[in-house]
Design a protein around this motif. Structure first.
Motif, short mmCIF file in Angstrom:
data_model
loop_
_atom_site.label_atom_id
_atom_site.label_comp_id
_atom_site.label_asym_id
_atom_site.label_seq_id
_atom_site.Cartn_x
_atom_site.Cartn_y
_atom_site.Cartn_z
N LEU A 1 0.86 -1.18 0.00
CA LEU A 1 0.00 0.00 0.00
C LEU A 1 0.90 1.23 0.00
O LEU A 1 1.98 1.23 0.59
CB LEU A 1 -0.90 0.02 1.23
N SER A 2 0.44 2.27 -0.64
CA SER A 2 1.23 3.49 -0.71
C SER A 2 1.28 4.16 0.67
O SER A 2 0.44 3.91 1.54
CB SER A 2 0.64 4.45 -1.74
N LEU A 3 2.24 5.04 0.83
CA LEU A 3 2.37 5.77 2.08
C LEU A 3 1.14 6.63 2.35
O LEU A 3 0.70 6.76 3.50
CB LEU A 3 3.64 6.63 2.03
N ALA A 4 0.57 7.19 1.31
CA ALA A 4 -0.63 8.02 1.47
C ALA A 4 -1.80 7.19 2.02
O ALA A 4 -2.56 7.66 2.87
CB ALA A 4 -1.02 8.66 0.14
N ARG A 5 -1.94 5.95 1.56
CA ARG A 5 -3.01 5.09 2.07
C ARG A 5 -2.78 4.71 3.53
O ARG A 5 -3.72 4.67 4.31
CB ARG A 5 -3.15 3.85 1.20
N TRP A 6 -1.53 4.42 3.88
CA TRP A 6 -1.23 4.10 5.28
C TRP A 6 -1.51 5.30 6.18
O TRP A 6 -2.03 5.14 7.29
CB TRP A 6 0.21 3.63 5.45
N ARG A 7 -1.20 6.50 5.72
CA ARG A 7 -1.50 7.71 6.51
C ARG A 7 -3.01 7.88 6.67
O ARG A 7 -3.48 8.24 7.75
CB ARG A 7 -0.91 8.94 5.85
N ALA A 8 -3.76 7.62 5.62
CA ALA A 8 -5.22 7.74 5.71
C ALA A 8 -5.79 6.70 6.68
O ALA A 8 -6.68 7.02 7.48
CB ALA A 8 -5.84 7.56 4.33
N ILE A 9 -5.26 5.49 6.63
CA ILE A 9 -5.72 4.44 7.54
C ILE A 9 -5.35 4.79 8.98
O ILE A 9 -6.16 4.62 9.91
CB ILE A 9 -5.14 3.08 7.12
N LEU A 10 -4.16 5.32 9.20
CA LEU A 10 -3.74 5.73 10.53
C LEU A 10 -4.62 6.87 11.05
O LEU A 10 -5.01 6.88 12.23
CB LEU A 10 -2.27 6.14 10.53
N THR A 11 -4.94 7.82 10.20
CA THR A 11 -5.82 8.92 10.59
C THR A 11 -7.20 8.41 10.99
O THR A 11 -7.77 8.84 11.99
CB THR A 11 -5.94 9.94 9.45
N LEU A 12 -7.73 7.48 10.22
CA LEU A 12 -9.02 6.89 10.55
C LEU A 12 -8.95 6.17 11.89
O LEU A 12 -9.84 6.32 12.75
CB LEU A 12 -9.45 5.91 9.46
N PHE A 13 -7.89 5.41 12.11
CA PHE A 13 -7.73 4.68 13.36
C PHE A 13 -7.62 5.63 14.55
O PHE A 13 -8.25 5.41 15.59
CB PHE A 13 -6.50 3.78 13.28
N LEU A 14 -6.86 6.71 14.41
CA LEU A 14 -6.74 7.67 15.50
C LEU A 14 -8.06 8.37 15.80
O LEU A 14 -8.39 8.63 16.96
CB LEU A 14 -5.65 8.69 15.18
N SER A 15 -8.83 8.66 14.76
CA SER A 15 -10.15 9.28 14.99
C SER A 15 -11.08 8.31 15.73
O SER A 15 -11.84 8.74 16.59
CB SER A 15 -10.76 9.75 13.68
N VAL A 16 -11.00 7.04 15.41
CA VAL A 16 -11.81 6.05 16.13
C VAL A 16 -11.38 5.98 17.60
O VAL A 16 -12.23 5.92 18.50
CB VAL A 16 -11.71 4.67 15.46
N LEU A 17 -10.08 6.02 17.85
CA LEU A 17 -9.60 6.01 19.24
C LEU A 17 -10.08 7.23 20.01
O LEU A 17 -10.47 7.13 21.18
CB LEU A 17 -8.07 5.96 19.27
N ILE A 18 -10.07 8.38 19.38
CA ILE A 18 -10.55 9.60 20.04
C ILE A 18 -12.02 9.49 20.37
O ILE A 18 -12.45 9.83 21.48
CB ILE A 18 -10.26 10.84 19.17
N ILE A 19 -12.81 8.99 19.44
CA ILE A 19 -14.25 8.83 19.69
C ILE A 19 -14.49 7.84 20.82
O ILE A 19 -15.31 8.08 21.70
CB ILE A 19 -14.97 8.40 18.40
#
Length: 112
Positions: free
Chosen positions: A24-42
């Motif tokens: 997976l490209s670095l941009a996709r990993w960053r998007a997945i990490l951002t999604l995961f962090l937002s879920v953790l915050i919620i």
């Protein structure tokens, strides 16, 4: 806990990398990490808070009110740890169940 189902995307990406050696490209990993962090915050914001905290002393006008508050604390303590412990138990069970469902769903997306 219903926002945890979004972690299925993370589990699918990780499992596709591990099982299928898919890059997976670095941009996709960053998007997945951002999604995961937002879920953790919620999840952090929706965790149970300390329930049944005693009211401040200033709000208790009379001895009768103080006795009622003490009676309520004793009644709550006699119920197996009180509602706070029960709320945490329910929260942990719910988060665990949804996380397991997301993991299995990600695995089925990759494996089948």
């Amino acid at each position: 806990p219903t926002s945890l189902i979004k972690t299925k995307i993370l589990f699918t990406a990780v499992l596709s990398r591990l099982l299928l050696q898919r890059l997976l490209s670095l941009a996709r990993w960053r998007a997945i990490l951002t999604l995961f962090l937002s879920v953790l915050i919620i999840c952090h914001q929706t965790q149970p808070q300390a329930a049944c905290a005693p009211p401040p002393r200033e709000t208790l006008a009379t001895a009768e009110h103080m006795q009622q508050a003490e009676d309520m604390r004793e009644a709550v303590a006699g119920e197996g740890g009180g509602p706070t412990e029960r709320a945490w138990h329910d929260y942990v069970v719910g988060v665990s169940a949804v996380t397991l469902e997301a993991m299995l769903s990600g695995l089925s997306n990759v494996y089948f």
